[in-house]
Design a protein around this motif. Structure first.
Motif, PDB file in Angstrom:
ATOM      1  N   PRO A  57      82.282  18.250  50.543  1.00 22.16           N
ATOM      2  CA  PRO A  57      82.038  19.367  51.001  1.00 22.16           C
ATOM      3  C   PRO A  57      80.842  19.357  52.013  1.00 22.16           C
ATOM      4  N   ILE A 117      79.796  29.246  50.213  1.00 25.62           N
ATOM      5  CA  ILE A 117      81.088  29.313  49.406  1.00 25.62           C
ATOM      6  C   ILE A 117      80.696  29.628  47.900  1.00 25.62           C
ATOM      7  N   LEU A 165      88.553  24.646  46.062  1.00 21.36           N
ATOM      8  CA  LEU A 165      89.014  25.447  47.097  1.00 21.36           C
ATOM      9  C   LEU A 165      88.105  24.652  48.177  1.00 21.36           C
ATOM     10  N   ALA A 166      87.024  24.385  48.080  1.00 21.98           N
ATOM     11  CA  ALA A 166      86.224  23.609  49.246  1.00 21.98           C
ATOM     12  C   ALA A 166      86.731  22.241  49.324  1.00 21.98           C
ATOM     13  N   LEU A 215      79.000  24.686  51.629  1.00 23.18           N
ATOM     14  CA  LEU A 215      79.487  24.689  50.085  1.00 23.18           C
ATOM     15  C   LEU A 215      78.568  25.847  49.503  1.00 23.18           C
ATOM     16  N   GLU A 250      89.545  21.136  48.794  1.00 24.69           N
ATOM     17  CA  GLU A 250      90.936  21.257  49.638  1.00 24.69           C
ATOM     18  C   GLU A 250      90.734  21.126  51.224  1.00 24.69           C
ATOM     19  N   ILE A 251      89.661  21.298  51.398  1.00 24.44           N
ATOM     20  CA  ILE A 251      89.394  21.322  52.949  1.00 24.44           C
ATOM     21  C   ILE A 251      88.654  20.230  53.384  1.00 24.44           C
ATOM     22  N   GLN A 252      87.546  19.764  52.423  1.00 20.79           N
ATOM     23  CA  GLN A 252      86.914  18.431  52.559  1.00 20.79           C
ATOM     24  C   GLN A 252      86.515  17.932  51.550  1.00 20.79           C
ATOM     25  N   SER A 253      86.988  16.420  51.266  1.00 22.22           N
ATOM     26  CA  SER A 253      86.758  15.944  50.036  1.00 22.22           C
ATOM     27  C   SER A 253      85.381  15.844  49.756  1.00 22.22           C
ATOM     28  N   ARG A 290      86.472  26.925  40.499  1.00 19.23           N
ATOM     29  CA  ARG A 290      87.440  27.290  41.428  1.00 19.23           C
ATOM     30  C   ARG A 290      87.207  27.346  42.886  1.00 19.23           C
ATOM     31  N   LEU A 291      85.860  27.736  43.004  1.00 19.82           N
ATOM     32  CA  LEU A 291      85.328  27.700  44.425  1.00 19.82           C
ATOM     33  C   LEU A 291      85.071  26.441  44.988  1.00 19.82           C
TER      34      LEU A 291
END
Lengths: 408, 408
Positions: free
Chosen positions: A61, A69, A53-54, A66, A56-59, A49-50
């Motif tokens: 990360p 997170i 989520l990461a 990372l 979604e911000i940076q393909s 899940r984490l």
């Protein structure tokens, strides 16, 4: 009265109820008078899940961020387990990797443990507390949060056991030990009471994904007594992983059969046979960050040689593309491949002192009409590449041929 | 070229898209040449999710372990925001409270900041990086993770601004400033360009939940220039919170009207009027951990006195129970109460130098036939307790009576 390090994976702590179950098991050991350090993973699904989520911000990360997170996954579990123990009347205290502290290098997302400070843990153990440590994570010399890579909680457990000179490191998982092969393929598969480190290394790297391979290496290096057990069964001794030198009983010839379907085969045919040719072929593959597993080179015709190797199935199309370039460069006649293959390996320290293991394997497969595409051997294993469709049949007949269904 | 501390609350970072928006805003300030330290809360809903998880394990979660768990919420956000900035080409680095480090006392779940080490942040700012800090959290002298209590991210922002001697601390929230009263009740409510710290303190404690009250105290103590802005509007100056001494323009008599419906009134009637009686009544209430807000004592009949005070509505039944015991003990005639009340307060530093503010308030309410149940005054506010049903009407007529809809 022993000092025991226990490690519980994501499935074992996957819900509040399961965490309470783990607490009950820990409390039982504590009531027997043992000192306990408990290493936990993130609740199952949480790390994915984490990461999602990461992404979604940076393909791709940023590795440092990372780690910031994903390390929260284990941090939540240590707090929950400490609470569950206190709720059951057992004093407990949680530590993040940074709080222990578990010092690593700065290779974010795949850091290696360099040192563990055991002072705080010792003080808590002496005060009668259960110590709970977040697996998978550490901190570098600059105080940055690091993670050890997927499955790194096993390594955390073994490293803590080594640092604390624990009597035993128990890895709790969703299987109850190491089997001669996958019971879903061979119902007669038998749980091994013991297995050597070397065998475990071969089985782990070949696809029996019970323990992270680095944790096994670590245990071997630091002489940690390692046991694999089920977190869902109350009783059971699991499988003890031993040093070969320790074992006094005669080992069976073969301990287990590993297999996987995750690889594809690539052939580079008719390559001029001259020094440096292997590097010219495999260098570009490595540069493209594609892992290569089995490598075989045969003498071919007319001063040429044939090259075969396996790559992860997911990298097969990309590997073929790289090789098309290489083909022009080195003057190979042909590049071909097959992603409908499987790999079956027999593993056992006993084969060192027994001749004829390979011939038994090859004869057994031949009797079933199974064609062998590639063969690779090491001191304690023999791997063959077969057509994918023969996997279950091959594992079953080999399991029987080496008498693995009978207790050692 | 200024050093700006920006704080973004949970709603402002509630989704990956919103985090990208925050990054764009930060990048814009950075492009203007400012140095930026950004404090973030957990994504909205996350802290509640983590607390609920903890309560599945322990109905009264262990405070130390609860802090370990809930502090992960902000830790995820700092990583995501750092990634979002990097994705936009702005160099950034994240810090947990422990990494900064933000040293607090050991009062878990409600810790207070004692010291902030600015060395790492300064070095990163000098290297041109945006520094991102997890709000709401710190670490005590023993290295335990602590949290500052709900809304503590505001306090983190102000404390960081104080430690760094920042030129301004900007609090981004889902409102675009401080209004004369709630625009949902009075559509003519007007955004204030400035408000004094004292007024903000009164408004914050009275229910205008824009800023955590401790953060305002902190800003006043350390002379931090504090501004409230909307994170959902591109432009706008928000509301600047000033020191009264700074303001050169004449202040309006009243700055705003606060109200809440979260309290209940309790009356203790016919208490023997002797020294120590207030403590005998309120002591047991405090011992039961019930907050008391307004307190009023009137002279009654026959050497007795009447006592009234307000408590949170949720504590009303428990408070009544406590008072029934107290009643026997102190020989009071009657304990009664009402939980259908509201509190309306007018706030303004201007009332210090203007007579007749109270009489304007009381006359305005009387003209509407609104009965006043309790009155309490301080130097810059007057609060009245009314029947709950009059709340909207009272706020509207007072807003008009004090001319709050007209620009200052």
């Amino acid at each position: 009265m022993a000092l025991i390090v226990q490690k519980y994976g994501g499935t074992s702590v996957g819900s509040p109820d399961r965490i309470k179950n783990v607490a009950r098991r820990v409390a039982k050991f504590k009531a027997q008078g043992h000192d306990l350090v408990v290493v936990v993973s993130a609740m199952s699904g949480e790390t994915n899940r984490l990461i999602a989520l990461a992404k979604e911000i940076q393909s791709q990360p940023d590795p440092r961020e990372l780690d910031v997170i994903v390390s929260t996954g284990e941090q939540v579990t240590i707090g929950l387990l400490a609470m569950a123990l206190k709720e059951q009347g057992v004093d407990a205290v949680s530590y993040t990797g940074g709080q222990v502290k578990i010092l690593t290098d700065s290779a974010h997302t795949k850091a290696r443990i360099q040192h563990i400070d055991d002072a705080n843990m010792r003080a808590d153990l002496n005060a009668g507390k259960v110590v709970i440590v977040a697996g998978f994570q550490g901190v570098d010399a600059q105080g940055n949060i690091t993670t050890l890579g997927r499955g790194g909680s096993d390594t955390s457990g073994v490293a803590l056991a080594a640092a604390l000179k624990a009597d035993e490191c128990q890895i709790y998982t969703d299987v109850d030990g190491v089997y001669t092969t996958d019971p879903r393929v061979v119902p007669e598969a038998r749980k091994l009471k013991t297995i050597t480190f070397e065998e475990m290394l071969e089985l782990a790297s070949l696809g029996s994904k019970i323990l992270q391979i680095r944790s096994v290496e670590f245990a071997g290096k630091y002489n940690v007594k390692l046991r694999v057990l089920s977190s869902f069964q109350e009783e059971g001794e699991g499988t003890l992983i031993t040093f070969e030198e320790d074992s006094t009983v005669e080992k069976p010839v073969i301990s287990g059969i590993a297999f996987n379907r995750d690889e594809a085969r690539i052939n580079v045919i008719g390559v001029p046979d001259k020094p440096g040719i292997a590097y010219q072929i495999l260098g570009p593959v490595a540069d493209a960050n594609i892992d290569v597993d089995m490598i075989i080179q045969n003498v071919g015709q007319d001063g040429t040689t044939d090259f075969s190797f396996t790559v992860p199935k997911g990298e097969y199309p990309r590997a073929l593309k790289v090789l098309e370039e290489v083909k022009k460069h080195v003057g190979a006649r042909e590049v071909s491949g097959d992603d409908k293959i499987c790999k079956v390996s027999i593993v056992g320290v006993g084969m060192r002192s027994h001749v004829g293991v390979a011939s038994t394997m090859f004869r057994t497969l031949a009797e079933e009409g199974i064609n062998i595409q590639m063969i690779s051997t090491s001191e304690i294993k023999i791997s063959v590449v077969l057509d994918e469709k023969y996997l279950e049949l091959a594992v079953r007949v080999l399991h029987k041929a080496f008498g693995l269904e009978q207790a050692a």
